[in-house]
Design a protein around this motif. Structure first.
Motif, short mmCIF file in Angstrom:
data_model
loop_
_atom_site.label_atom_id
_atom_site.label_comp_id
_atom_site.label_asym_id
_atom_site.label_seq_id
_atom_site.Cartn_x
_atom_site.Cartn_y
_atom_site.Cartn_z
N LEU A 99 0.87 -1.23 0.04
CA LEU A 99 0.04 -0.02 -0.14
C LEU A 99 0.73 1.23 -0.17
N ARG A 100 1.95 1.27 0.83
CA ARG A 100 2.79 2.35 0.59
C ARG A 100 3.46 2.60 -0.89
N LEU A 101 3.80 1.49 -1.30
CA LEU A 101 4.33 1.50 -2.69
C LEU A 101 3.17 2.32 -3.79
N ALA A 102 1.98 1.76 -3.36
CA ALA A 102 0.94 2.19 -4.45
C ALA A 102 0.84 3.81 -4.16
N PHE A 103 0.70 4.04 -2.78
CA PHE A 103 0.65 5.41 -2.55
C PHE A 103 1.60 6.39 -3.04
N LEU A 104 2.79 5.94 -2.89
CA LEU A 104 4.19 6.81 -3.30
C LEU A 104 4.15 6.81 -4.86
N ALA A 105 3.87 5.75 -5.46
CA ALA A 105 3.63 5.62 -7.09
C ALA A 105 2.64 6.61 -7.46
N SER A 106 1.50 6.67 -7.04
CA SER A 106 0.65 7.34 -7.30
C SER A 106 1.04 8.93 -7.13
N GLU A 107 1.50 9.21 -6.04
CA GLU A 107 1.98 10.75 -5.76
C GLU A 107 2.93 11.20 -6.79
N GLY A 108 4.12 10.13 -6.85
CA GLY A 108 5.13 10.39 -7.85
C GLY A 108 4.71 10.35 -9.23
N ALA A 109 3.57 9.84 -9.97
CA ALA A 109 3.23 9.94 -11.06
C ALA A 109 2.44 11.31 -11.30
N PHE A 110 1.72 11.79 -10.44
CA PHE A 110 0.99 12.91 -10.37
C PHE A 110 2.31 13.97 -10.25
N LEU A 111 3.00 14.05 -9.62
CA LEU A 111 4.14 15.14 -9.54
C LEU A 111 4.62 15.11 -10.82
N LEU A 112 5.28 14.02 -11.30
CA LEU A 112 6.22 13.94 -12.54
C LEU A 112 5.36 14.57 -13.68
N ARG A 113 4.02 14.35 -13.95
CA ARG A 113 3.11 14.72 -14.84
C ARG A 113 2.60 16.21 -14.51
N SER A 114 2.45 16.47 -13.29
CA SER A 114 1.96 18.05 -12.99
C SER A 114 3.27 19.04 -13.43
N PHE A 115 4.21 18.69 -12.98
CA PHE A 115 5.58 19.43 -13.46
C PHE A 115 6.10 19.45 -14.84
N GLY A 116 5.61 18.64 -15.52
CA GLY A 116 6.00 18.38 -16.86
C GLY A 116 7.23 17.50 -17.40
N PHE A 117 7.69 16.94 -15.93
CA PHE A 117 8.86 16.19 -16.17
C PHE A 117 8.92 14.99 -16.91
N MET A 118 7.65 14.51 -17.07
CA MET A 118 7.37 13.11 -17.62
C MET A 118 5.91 13.46 -18.23
N PRO A 119 5.98 13.70 -19.44
CA PRO A 119 4.73 14.08 -20.29
C PRO A 119 4.13 12.54 -20.55
N MET A 120 2.85 12.48 -20.17
CA MET A 120 2.24 11.19 -20.45
C MET A 120 0.82 11.48 -21.30
N THR A 121 0.52 10.47 -22.11
CA THR A 121 -0.74 10.51 -22.80
C THR A 121 -1.73 9.96 -21.89
#
Length: 180
Positions: A140-162
């Motif tokens: 569950l910790r991994l899922a939470f951190l992955a969710s937040e990490g994906a959000f931050l990467l996409r939000s700041f444009g560090f990792m554009p995703m379709t």
């Protein structure tokens, strides 16, 4: 003597978000918000005080909307797993506009020490619920951190995703949440 005009704070917040989405955070001024909302600068200041107060209100509204979405998606499931699942689903459901809005809020957030402390406390409370001494808690910790990490990467444009890549990533994250 005329009737005192009331200012709809939500309409001012909507106008502020529109300014940010069209001009970036650098374009966010009391004057720009007033023009976008069709009121005077004094009206914006009456409703919010300072630009920092306006930004704080934008963040508060965004957080309240996100928490309400998580609660709705949780459908009364008060388990830790249910909370992580609902959090990941709410994050997955962010559209491009929401992601842009969040990036602005996060950029403003890190500049305010009090707001940053509140955010740290929010994360600490979420992490404290996860028992990392168990396999389930680590998952569950991994899922939470992955969710937040994906959000931050996409939000700041560090990792554009379709949108498709975004959905696939969250399909994987949500598989981590499901009981084995």
């Amino acid at each position: 003597m005329g009737r005192r005009q009331s200012i709809d704070r939500n309409k001012v917040l909507d106008a502020a978000e529109k300014v940010v989405s069209e001009q970036g955070v650098g374009g966010l001024t009391i004057d720009a918000v007033a023009k976008a909302c069709g009121i005077s600068k004094g009206g914006v200041q009456y409703a919010f005080g300072t630009k920092d107060d306006l930004i704080a209100a934008m963040i508060d509204r965004w957080e309240a909307e996100f928490d309400a979405e998580v609660a709705e998606l949780g459908k009364g499931d008060t388990s830790v797993e249910g909370g992580v699942r609902a959090h990941a689903e709410a994050t997955r459901d962010f559209d491009g506009t929401s992601v842009d809005r969040a990036a602005v809020m996060l950029a403003a957030l890190v500049q305010d020490k009090n707001r940053l402390a509140k955010t740290r406390a929010w994360y600490e409370a979420r992490m404290a619920q996860l028992d990392s001494s168990t396999e389930e808690g680590r998952r569950l910790r991994l899922a939470f951190l992955a969710s937040e990490g994906a959000f931050l990467l996409r939000s700041f444009g560090f990792m554009p995703m379709t949108d498709e890549e975004w959905q696939q990533a969250f399909d994987d994250i949500l598989r981590l949440v499901r009981k084995k």
